[in-house]
Design a protein around this motif. Structure first.
Motif, PDB file in Angstrom:
ATOM      1  N   ALA A  31       0.672  -1.284   0.105  1.00  0.00           N
ATOM      2  CA  ALA A  31      -0.030  -0.103   0.122  1.00  0.00           C
ATOM      3  C   ALA A  31       1.099   1.289  -0.115  1.00  0.00           C
ATOM      4  O   ALA A  31       0.306   2.202  -0.648  1.00  0.00           O
ATOM      5  CB  ALA A  31      -0.850   0.004   1.193  1.00  0.00           C
ATOM      6  N   GLY A  32       1.904   1.106   0.723  1.00  0.00           N
ATOM      7  CA  GLY A  32       2.998   2.239   0.784  1.00  0.00           C
ATOM      8  C   GLY A  32       3.458   2.816  -0.702  1.00  0.00           C
ATOM      9  O   GLY A  32       3.550   3.721  -1.064  1.00  0.00           O
ATOM     10  N   LEU A  33       3.724   1.727  -1.475  1.00  0.00           N
ATOM     11  CA  LEU A  33       4.256   1.871  -2.809  1.00  0.00           C
ATOM     12  C   LEU A  33       3.023   2.342  -3.632  1.00  0.00           C
ATOM     13  O   LEU A  33       3.511   3.481  -4.506  1.00  0.00           O
ATOM     14  CB  LEU A  33       4.880   0.429  -3.431  1.00  0.00           C
ATOM     15  N   ALA A  34       1.959   1.752  -3.506  1.00  0.00           N
ATOM     16  CA  ALA A  34       0.869   2.315  -4.440  1.00  0.00           C
ATOM     17  C   ALA A  34       0.304   3.786  -4.086  1.00  0.00           C
ATOM     18  O   ALA A  34       0.074   3.944  -5.006  1.00  0.00           O
ATOM     19  CB  ALA A  34      -0.268   1.099  -4.221  1.00  0.00           C
ATOM     20  N   CYS A  35       0.562   4.006  -2.929  1.00  0.00           N
ATOM     21  CA  CYS A  35       0.170   5.380  -2.762  1.00  0.00           C
ATOM     22  C   CYS A  35       0.989   6.260  -3.217  1.00  0.00           C
ATOM     23  O   CYS A  35       0.410   7.532  -3.753  1.00  0.00           O
ATOM     24  CB  CYS A  35       0.537   5.618  -1.211  1.00  0.00           C
ATOM     25  N   GLN A  36       2.179   6.139  -3.763  1.00  0.00           N
ATOM     26  CA  GLN A  36       3.118   6.994  -4.452  1.00  0.00           C
ATOM     27  C   GLN A  36       2.538   7.157  -5.855  1.00  0.00           C
ATOM     28  O   GLN A  36       3.142   8.130  -6.668  1.00  0.00           O
ATOM     29  CB  GLN A  36       4.591   6.488  -4.421  1.00  0.00           C
ATOM     30  N   VAL A  37       1.959   6.119  -6.501  1.00  0.00           N
ATOM     31  CA  VAL A  37       1.562   6.405  -7.987  1.00  0.00           C
ATOM     32  C   VAL A  37       0.253   6.133  -8.329  1.00  0.00           C
ATOM     33  O   VAL A  37      -0.363   6.270  -9.508  1.00  0.00           O
ATOM     34  CB  VAL A  37       2.366   5.045  -8.792  1.00  0.00           C
ATOM     35  N   SER A  38      -0.740   6.166  -7.317  1.00  0.00           N
ATOM     36  CA  SER A  38      -2.277   5.798  -7.402  1.00  0.00           C
ATOM     37  C   SER A  38      -2.863   7.223  -7.656  1.00  0.00           C
ATOM     38  O   SER A  38      -2.382   8.205  -7.072  1.00  0.00           O
ATOM     39  CB  SER A  38      -2.732   5.217  -6.309  1.00  0.00           C
ATOM     40  N   GLU A  39      -4.048   7.234  -8.133  1.00  0.00           N
ATOM     41  CA  GLU A  39      -4.789   8.405  -8.526  1.00  0.00           C
ATOM     42  C   GLU A  39      -6.015   8.237  -7.440  1.00  0.00           C
ATOM     43  O   GLU A  39      -6.785   7.272  -7.418  1.00  0.00           O
ATOM     44  CB  GLU A  39      -5.222   8.618  -9.739  1.00  0.00           C
ATOM     45  N   GLY A  40      -6.196   8.884  -6.519  1.00  0.00           N
ATOM     46  CA  GLY A  40      -7.082   8.488  -5.337  1.00  0.00           C
ATOM     47  C   GLY A  40      -6.674   7.067  -4.714  1.00  0.00           C
ATOM     48  O   GLY A  40      -5.594   6.900  -4.093  1.00  0.00           O
ATOM     49  N   GLU A  41      -7.732   6.224  -4.602  1.00  0.00           N
ATOM     50  CA  GLU A  41      -7.531   4.799  -4.248  1.00  0.00           C
ATOM     51  C   GLU A  41      -7.257   3.844  -5.149  1.00  0.00           C
ATOM     52  O   GLU A  41      -7.269   2.509  -4.996  1.00  0.00           O
ATOM     53  CB  GLU A  41      -8.673   4.379  -3.314  1.00  0.00           C
ATOM     54  N   VAL A  42      -7.028   4.320  -6.468  1.00  0.00           N
ATOM     55  CA  VAL A  42      -7.093   3.341  -7.622  1.00  0.00           C
ATOM     56  C   VAL A  42      -5.529   3.300  -8.205  1.00  0.00           C
ATOM     57  O   VAL A  42      -4.924   3.972  -8.585  1.00  0.00           O
ATOM     58  CB  VAL A  42      -7.988   3.954  -8.954  1.00  0.00           C
ATOM     59  N   GLU A  43      -5.377   1.840  -7.899  1.00  0.00           N
ATOM     60  CA  GLU A  43      -4.056   1.303  -8.115  1.00  0.00           C
ATOM     61  C   GLU A  43      -3.829   1.415  -9.809  1.00  0.00           C
ATOM     62  O   GLU A  43      -4.545   0.884 -10.541  1.00  0.00           O
ATOM     63  CB  GLU A  43      -3.426   0.152  -7.745  1.00  0.00           C
ATOM     64  N   PRO A  44      -2.531   1.823 -10.307  1.00  0.00           N
ATOM     65  CA  PRO A  44      -2.283   2.052 -11.915  1.00  0.00           C
ATOM     66  C   PRO A  44      -2.198   0.486 -12.422  1.00  0.00           C
ATOM     67  O   PRO A  44      -1.738  -0.303 -11.754  1.00  0.00           O
ATOM     68  CB  PRO A  44      -1.243   2.758 -12.014  1.00  0.00           C
ATOM     69  N   ALA A  45      -2.734   0.137 -13.480  1.00  0.00           N
ATOM     70  CA  ALA A  45      -2.295  -0.908 -14.234  1.00  0.00           C
ATOM     71  C   ALA A  45      -0.902  -1.043 -14.241  1.00  0.00           C
ATOM     72  O   ALA A  45      -0.250  -0.220 -14.605  1.00  0.00           O
ATOM     73  CB  ALA A  45      -3.031  -1.080 -15.755  1.00  0.00           C
ATOM     74  N   GLY A  46      -0.571  -2.353 -14.211  1.00  0.00           N
ATOM     75  CA  GLY A  46       0.965  -2.651 -14.475  1.00  0.00           C
ATOM     76  C   GLY A  46       1.815  -2.505 -13.257  1.00  0.00           C
ATOM     77  O   GLY A  46       3.007  -2.460 -13.059  1.00  0.00           O
ATOM     78  N   LEU A  47       1.353  -2.034 -11.769  1.00  0.00           N
ATOM     79  CA  LEU A  47       1.752  -1.761 -10.764  1.00  0.00           C
ATOM     80  C   LEU A  47       2.744  -2.887 -10.303  1.00  0.00           C
ATOM     81  O   LEU A  47       4.067  -3.004  -9.873  1.00  0.00           O
ATOM     82  CB  LEU A  47       0.967  -1.484  -9.708  1.00  0.00           C
ATOM     83  N   GLY A  48       2.268  -4.132 -10.302  1.00  0.00           N
ATOM     84  CA  GLY A  48       2.870  -5.483 -10.104  1.00  0.00           C
ATOM     85  C   GLY A  48       4.339  -5.531 -10.700  1.00  0.00           C
ATOM     86  O   GLY A  48       5.460  -5.858 -10.219  1.00  0.00           O
ATOM     87  N   ASP A  49       4.200  -5.306 -12.225  1.00  0.00           N
ATOM     88  CA  ASP A  49       5.359  -5.291 -12.949  1.00  0.00           C
ATOM     89  C   ASP A  49       6.520  -4.338 -12.552  1.00  0.00           C
ATOM     90  O   ASP A  49       7.595  -4.428 -12.736  1.00  0.00           O
ATOM     91  CB  ASP A  49       4.908  -5.268 -14.283  1.00  0.00           C
ATOM     92  N   ALA A  50       5.951  -3.120 -12.472  1.00  0.00           N
ATOM     93  CA  ALA A  50       6.631  -1.975 -12.026  1.00  0.00           C
ATOM     94  C   ALA A  50       7.553  -2.524 -10.468  1.00  0.00           C
ATOM     95  O   ALA A  50       8.707  -2.005 -10.638  1.00  0.00           O
ATOM     96  CB  ALA A  50       5.848  -0.693 -11.878  1.00  0.00           C
ATOM     97  N   ILE A  51       6.933  -2.898  -9.631  1.00  0.00           N
ATOM     98  CA  ILE A  51       7.543  -3.463  -8.644  1.00  0.00           C
ATOM     99  C   ILE A  51       8.723  -4.426  -8.891  1.00  0.00           C
ATOM    100  O   ILE A  51       9.732  -4.164  -8.192  1.00  0.00           O
ATOM    101  CB  ILE A  51       6.422  -3.876  -7.590  1.00  0.00           C
ATOM    102  N   SER A  52       8.536  -5.247  -9.687  1.00  0.00           N
ATOM    103  CA  SER A  52       9.145  -6.455  -9.968  1.00  0.00           C
ATOM    104  C   SER A  52      10.379  -5.870 -10.596  1.00  0.00           C
ATOM    105  O   SER A  52      11.598  -6.135 -10.487  1.00  0.00           O
ATOM    106  CB  SER A  52       8.458  -7.424 -10.745  1.00  0.00           C
ATOM    107  N   GLU A  53      10.066  -4.948 -11.471  1.00  0.00           N
ATOM    108  CA  GLU A  53      11.369  -4.455 -12.372  1.00  0.00           C
ATOM    109  C   GLU A  53      12.399  -3.489 -11.219  1.00  0.00           C
ATOM    110  O   GLU A  53      13.518  -3.440 -11.394  1.00  0.00           O
ATOM    111  CB  GLU A  53      10.841  -3.599 -13.414  1.00  0.00           C
ATOM    112  N   ALA A  54      11.727  -2.619 -10.319  1.00  0.00           N
ATOM    113  CA  ALA A  54      12.358  -1.972  -9.623  1.00  0.00           C
ATOM    114  C   ALA A  54      13.256  -2.659  -8.674  1.00  0.00           C
ATOM    115  O   ALA A  54      14.500  -2.302  -8.375  1.00  0.00           O
ATOM    116  CB  ALA A  54      11.505  -0.833  -8.733  1.00  0.00           C
ATOM    117  N   THR A  55      12.546  -3.648  -8.055  1.00  0.00           N
ATOM    118  CA  THR A  55      13.547  -4.687  -7.124  1.00  0.00           C
ATOM    119  C   THR A  55      14.345  -5.552  -7.972  1.00  0.00           C
ATOM    120  O   THR A  55      15.499  -5.789  -7.384  1.00  0.00           O
ATOM    121  CB  THR A  55      12.430  -5.565  -6.428  1.00  0.00           C
ATOM    122  N   GLY A  56      14.233  -6.107  -9.138  1.00  0.00           N
ATOM    123  CA  GLY A  56      15.171  -6.616 -10.006  1.00  0.00           C
ATOM    124  C   GLY A  56      16.436  -5.725 -10.155  1.00  0.00           C
ATOM    125  O   GLY A  56      17.537  -6.334 -10.379  1.00  0.00           O
ATOM    126  N   LEU A  57      16.082  -4.467 -10.326  1.00  0.00           N
ATOM    127  CA  LEU A  57      17.317  -3.648 -10.508  1.00  0.00           C
ATOM    128  C   LEU A  57      17.909  -2.929  -9.298  1.00  0.00           C
ATOM    129  O   LEU A  57      18.995  -2.656  -9.265  1.00  0.00           O
ATOM    130  CB  LEU A  57      16.854  -2.296 -11.246  1.00  0.00           C
TER     131      LEU A  57
END
Length: 212
Positions: free
Chosen positions: A114-140
């Protein structure tokens, strides 16, 4: 404490170092070498640091004894080592993963999904592809993640990486990230934890954002 330049610091300066750099070995080695006029504990560290500073026209001797300048240069040298500029260019300035990494970098304590989602969400709606973005950021390794008993997945950006990202972020993006972080901790305190330490995190982020 095996690094002579760091061992000689007074306790308040050591606290400052840990707050800004954390425990990343290479960053601490660079800082130690800078504080000693460019002479590292290991020859490899000395060579790499000298090459990095020379490329930017900086004389290591001019930084000796100046902790604030030494911290800044240690962060820059470490970010150069992991090709931070190249990684950021690859992401794209306004890509989801770049906004996620920038936003996550302002947190000083580990946060959940939720803390990560809070940084890129509009309101309470998580953006599509958030899981992939987290995976890429942790992979790097720009975001470090792990699963912990009783609390689940937690994420944090190494402090020296966070400092390097803050140096590269536009002021408005940095303020927005702090504002979102403040809202995240504030919501946790009100809805879940009632934790005074998390309440203080919220206050500090709001102050950084200028939301007095």
């Amino acid at each position: 404490l095996r690094l002579d330049g760091l061992r000689g610091l007074d306790p308040s300066d050591r606290t400052k170092v840990f707050g800004q750099v954390g425990g990343h070995p290479r960053a601490l080695e660079y800082l130690d070498a800078i504080l000693r006029g460019g002479e590292g504990r290991f020859p490899d560290v000395t060579r790499r640091l000298a090459k990095n500073l020379k490329e930017r026209g900086i004389d290591p001797a001019s930084l000796k004894g100046d902790l604030n300048m030494a911290l800044a240069e240690a962060v820059m040298a470490s970010s150069h080592d992991i090709l931070l500029n190249e990684l950021l260019k690859r992401m794209g300035e306004d890509s989801l993963v770049r906004r996620l990494v920038d936003g996550a970098s302002v947190y000083r304590r580990p946060v959940d999904h939720a803390g990560l989602a809070c940084q890129v969400s509009e309101g309470e709606v998580e953006p599509a592809g958030l899981g992939d973005a987290i995976s890429e950021a942790t992979g790097l390794t720009l975001i470090t993640g792990g699963d912990f008993p009783g609390v689940g997945s937690q994420y944090i950006v190494h402090r020296w990486t966070a400092q390097a990202l803050a140096q590269r972020m536009p002021g408005d993006r940095l303020r927005e990230a702090h504002l979102r972080a403040g809202r995240y901790w504030d919501r946790r305190v009100k809805e879940a934890t009632h934790d005074i330490a998390e309440y203080m995190e919220a206050l500090d982020h709001f102050l950084e954002a200028g939301a007095i």
